[in-house]
Design a protein around this motif. Structure first.
Motif, PDB file in Angstrom:
ATOM      1  N   SER A   1     -41.603   3.807  12.624  1.00 41.76           N
ATOM      2  CA  SER A   1     -42.200   2.916  11.619  1.00 41.76           C
ATOM      3  C   SER A   1     -43.032   3.732  10.643  1.00 41.76           C
ATOM      4  O   SER A   1     -43.474   4.844  10.964  1.00 41.76           O
TER       5      SER A   1
ATOM      6  N   THR B   1     -45.848   2.690  10.003  1.00 45.75           N
ATOM      7  CA  THR B   1     -47.210   2.445  10.515  1.00 45.75           C
ATOM      8  C   THR B   1     -47.769   3.685  11.212  1.00 45.75           C
ATOM      9  O   THR B   1     -48.964   3.738  11.487  1.00 45.75           O
TER      10      THR B   1
ATOM     11  N   SER C   1     -55.476  -6.393   9.609  1.00 48.22           N
ATOM     12  CA  SER C   1     -54.037  -6.136   9.789  1.00 48.22           C
ATOM     13  C   SER C   1     -53.217  -7.100   8.935  1.00 48.22           C
ATOM     14  O   SER C   1     -53.725  -8.145   8.493  1.00 48.22           O
TER      15      SER C   1
ATOM     16  N   THR D   1     -50.802  -8.866  10.117  1.00 48.68           N
ATOM     17  CA  THR D   1     -50.632 -10.066  10.941  1.00 48.68           C
ATOM     18  C   THR D   1     -51.802 -11.017  10.731  1.00 48.68           C
ATOM     19  O   THR D   1     -51.613 -12.220  10.526  1.00 48.68           O
TER      20      THR D   1
ATOM     21  N   ASN E   1     -51.540 -12.574   7.156  1.00 50.74           N
ATOM     22  CA  ASN E   1     -50.583 -13.687   7.046  1.00 50.74           C
ATOM     23  C   ASN E   1     -51.143 -14.939   7.719  1.00 50.74           C
ATOM     24  O   ASN E   1     -51.034 -16.044   7.184  1.00 50.74           O
TER      25      ASN E   1
ATOM     26  N   ASN F   1     -42.371 -11.748  14.625  1.00 50.44           N
ATOM     27  CA  ASN F   1     -43.219 -10.657  15.132  1.00 50.44           C
ATOM     28  C   ASN F   1     -44.716 -10.908  15.051  1.00 50.44           C
ATOM     29  O   ASN F   1     -45.496  -9.949  15.078  1.00 50.44           O
ATOM     30  N   GLU F   2     -45.121 -12.146  14.893  1.00 50.19           N
ATOM     31  CA  GLU F   2     -46.563 -12.367  14.778  1.00 50.19           C
ATOM     32  C   GLU F   2     -47.062 -13.303  15.871  1.00 50.19           C
ATOM     33  O   GLU F   2     -48.030 -14.061  15.703  1.00 50.19           O
TER      34      GLU F   2
ATOM     35  N   ASN G   1     -38.317  -6.654   5.898  1.00 51.22           N
ATOM     36  CA  ASN G   1     -38.205  -5.681   6.986  1.00 51.22           C
ATOM     37  C   ASN G   1     -36.854  -5.759   7.701  1.00 51.22           C
ATOM     38  O   ASN G   1     -36.082  -4.803   7.721  1.00 51.22           O
TER      39      ASN G   1
ATOM     40  N   ASP H   1     -45.442 -12.465   2.116  1.00 46.69           N
ATOM     41  CA  ASP H   1     -45.750 -11.364   3.025  1.00 46.69           C
ATOM     42  C   ASP H   1     -45.268 -10.105   2.308  1.00 46.69           C
ATOM     43  O   ASP H   1     -44.103  -9.721   2.407  1.00 46.69           O
TER      44      ASP H   1
ATOM     45  N   ALA I   1     -46.173  -7.033   2.837  1.00 51.01           N
ATOM     46  CA  ALA I   1     -46.612  -5.864   3.619  1.00 51.01           C
ATOM     47  C   ALA I   1     -46.206  -4.569   2.894  1.00 51.01           C
ATOM     48  O   ALA I   1     -46.978  -3.628   2.804  1.00 51.01           O
ATOM     49  N   ARG I   2     -44.964  -4.569   2.365  1.00 53.61           N
ATOM     50  CA  ARG I   2     -44.445  -3.373   1.660  1.00 53.61           C
ATOM     51  C   ARG I   2     -44.123  -3.705   0.200  1.00 53.61           C
ATOM     52  O   ARG I   2     -43.093  -3.288  -0.338  1.00 53.61           O
TER      53      ARG I   2
ATOM     54  N   CYS J   1     -50.036  -4.333   2.908  1.00 50.35           N
ATOM     55  CA  CYS J   1     -50.616  -3.443   3.920  1.00 50.35           C
ATOM     56  C   CYS J   1     -50.953  -2.085   3.326  1.00 50.35           C
ATOM     57  O   CYS J   1     -50.137  -1.501   2.597  1.00 50.35           O
TER      58      CYS J   1
ATOM     59  N   SER K   1     -51.796   0.239   5.513  1.00 46.24           N
ATOM     60  CA  SER K   1     -51.610   1.094   6.690  1.00 46.24           C
ATOM     61  C   SER K   1     -50.153   1.439   6.975  1.00 46.24           C
ATOM     62  O   SER K   1     -49.856   2.002   8.013  1.00 46.24           O
TER      63      SER K   1
ATOM     64  N   SER L   1     -55.273  -4.297   5.634  1.00 47.83           N
ATOM     65  CA  SER L   1     -54.403  -4.997   4.697  1.00 47.83           C
ATOM     66  C   SER L   1     -55.287  -5.771   3.742  1.00 47.83           C
ATOM     67  O   SER L   1     -56.474  -5.972   4.016  1.00 47.83           O
TER      68      SER L   1
HETATM   69  N1  TLP Z   1     -44.386  -4.521  11.008  1.00 47.15           N
HETATM   70  C1  TLP Z   1     -44.321  -3.532  12.053  1.00 47.15           C
HETATM   71  C2  TLP Z   1     -43.929  -4.174  13.391  1.00 47.15           C
HETATM   72  O1  TLP Z   1     -44.714  -5.275  13.667  1.00 47.15           O
HETATM   73  C3  TLP Z   1     -42.491  -4.586  13.443  1.00 47.15           C
HETATM   74  C4  TLP Z   1     -43.312  -2.476  11.685  1.00 47.15           C
HETATM   75  O2  TLP Z   1     -43.304  -1.445  12.368  1.00 47.15           O
HETATM   76  O3  TLP Z   1     -42.542  -2.674  10.732  1.00 47.15           O
HETATM   77  N2  TLP Z   1     -45.247  -8.111   7.635  1.00 47.15           N
HETATM   78  C5  TLP Z   1     -44.235  -7.235   7.735  1.00 47.15           C
HETATM   79  C6  TLP Z   1     -43.038  -7.389   6.870  1.00 47.15           C
HETATM   80  C7  TLP Z   1     -44.315  -6.173   8.654  1.00 47.15           C
HETATM   81  O4  TLP Z   1     -43.297  -5.334   8.764  1.00 47.15           O
HETATM   82  C8  TLP Z   1     -45.478  -6.049   9.452  1.00 47.15           C
HETATM   83  C9  TLP Z   1     -45.602  -4.945  10.476  1.00 47.15           C
HETATM   84  C10 TLP Z   1     -46.507  -6.981   9.289  1.00 47.15           C
HETATM   85  C11 TLP Z   1     -46.362  -8.011   8.365  1.00 47.15           C
HETATM   86  C12 TLP Z   1     -47.759  -6.961  10.127  1.00 47.15           C
HETATM   87  O5  TLP Z   1     -48.595  -5.899   9.824  1.00 47.15           O
HETATM   88  P1  TLP Z   1     -49.638  -5.332  10.918  1.00 47.15           P
HETATM   89  O6  TLP Z   1     -48.860  -4.396  11.785  1.00 47.15           O
HETATM   90  O7  TLP Z   1     -50.658  -4.644  10.074  1.00 47.15           O
HETATM   91  O8  TLP Z   1     -50.189  -6.489  11.647  1.00 47.15           O
END
Ligand code: TLP
Length: 346
Positions: free
Chosen positions: A8, A10, A59, A61, A64, A89-90, A142, A171, A173-174, A199, A201, A210
């Motif tokens: 990842s 991360t 974070s 998560t 969101n 994944n949340e 993702n 969301d 994140a990216r 994010c 991170s 985040s």
């Molecule tokens: N994704 C992580 C894992 O949880 C799968 C990763 O390694 O890709 N939205 C999206 C689209 C994400 O990919 C992630 C993290 C999050 C939210 C949550 O972010 P965090 O890890 O900061 O809680």
């Protein structure tokens, strides 16, 4: 042996400039709104994203979750893609902590949901039905090979949401990966949504954090929700300092990660026993399948591990690799050599 960690983005470590900024950060108690470094980061993020205000959260998560809890009341419904991170994944946070129901509709391979599917999922006014309140998108997506959603698509969903009196959350994140891959300003990807997270991170390499972004009024409510969840933090300038460097210095270089991912995907497509459509790789996330019956998914992961390559198994025989700041083109070459050897030796 050098470990090449592609599980990842991360796993990225703070840069020396970030460590220096962390050391020298000016601090105060952020629950009193008195941490100057965090205040600066929040201003910088809202300006960059094109929203009135922003809030630093631990974070993605939590970000969101804060947004959904802020938009929706108990018993209300959120329209989400069946491949979305928020659904998969949340940890079911929106239902566990908010009594909010997820209405799942299919994600297409490009990360979109069909407008007609979204529209069909919106509930009519009937006492038997939960009330639909929110539509959520994910950019980049993702699970859908890191696909970037275009401004045109996001705007078309926003128009639909507006027609039905619904709010929209992204969301993101990216989101900077999406902006860099599409060659558009990030504001074009965010202007039509009511709230978003991104994010610091992941590809931007900050160690923690985040940002939640939205209107001044939304962020004032989100601040309360963050407190409810125990996310009110004190001298968080120690981490916000790295976040500011992430925004200032780490966005443009994401293009390198995209080039590396595309190169990986194209070469993996040439390795017998592995399957991938490299045209799907537009950002820093690739998924490929093991299609050989000469070794199991577990053996594949173990043998790559013995050669120093870490990757993320997803479903049986499908694997994810994510490129990031800690991976250079030599690491890509070494990964391809290892993949070739593992397949040849099997
Ligand atoms: N994704 C992580 C894992 O949880 C799968 C990763 O390694 O890709 N939205 C999206 C689209 C994400 O990919 C992630 C993290 C999050 C939210 C949550 O972010 P965090 O890890 O900061 O809680």
């Amino acid at each position: 042996m050098k470990i090449i960690d592609l599980r990842s983005d991360t796993v990225t470590l703070p840069t020396p400039t970030m460590r220096d900024a962390i050391y020298h950060a000016e601090l105060g108690d952020d629950v009193y709104g008195e941490d100057p470094t965090t205040n600066r980061l929040e201003e910088m993020a809202s300006e960059r994203i094109g929203k009135e205000a922003a809030l630093f959260v631990p974070s993605g998560t939590m970000g969101n979750l804060i947004c959904v809890l802020t938009h929706c009341a108990r018993g209300e419904e959120v329209i989400l893609g069946d491949q979305s991170h928020m659904f998969l994944n949340e940890a079911g946070g929106i239902s566990a902590l908010g009594g909010i129901q997820a209405h799942i509709i299919p994600n297409q391979p490009d990360g979109t949901m069909r407008l007609e599917d979204i529209e069909a999922a919106i509930r009519g006014d009937n006492i038997h039905f939960p009330r639909t309140r929110l539509i959520c998108l994910e950019n980049t997506h993702n699970r859908c090979n890191g696909a970037p959603l275009t401004p045109e698509y996001i705007d078309s969903v926003a128009a639909l949401a507006e027609r039905h009196g619904l709010s929209m959350h992204l969301d993101g994140a990216r989101i900077f990966n999406a902006a860099v891959a599409l060659g558009v300003s990030v504001k074009k990807l965010t202007h039509s949504v009511d709230s978003l997270i991104f994010c610091l991170s992941k590809g931007l390499s900050a160690p923690v954090g985040s940002m939640v972004c939205g209107s001044r009024e939304f962020i004032a409510e989100a601040l309360r929700t963050r407190k409810v969840l125990g996310g009110g933090m004190r001298q968080i300038g120690v981490i916000a300092a790295a976040g500011a460097i992430a925004l200032e210095q780490m966005v443009d270089r994401l293009a390198e990660d995209h080039v590396n991912a595309r190169c990986l995907a194209e070469e993996i497509a040439q390795i017998p026993g592995l399957s991938i459509d490299p045209a799907r790789t537009q950002t820093n996330i690739i998924y490929f399948d093991l299609v050989s019956d000469r070794l199991t998914a577990e053996e594949f992961v173990t043998r790559l591990g013995q050669k120093g390559i870490k990757l993320a198994p997803t479903r049986p025989s499908r694997f994810r690799m994510v490129t990031h700041h800690g991976i250079n083109s030599e690491d890509i070459d070494a990964t391809l050599v290892a993949l070739g050897e593992v397949m040849e030796e099997s």
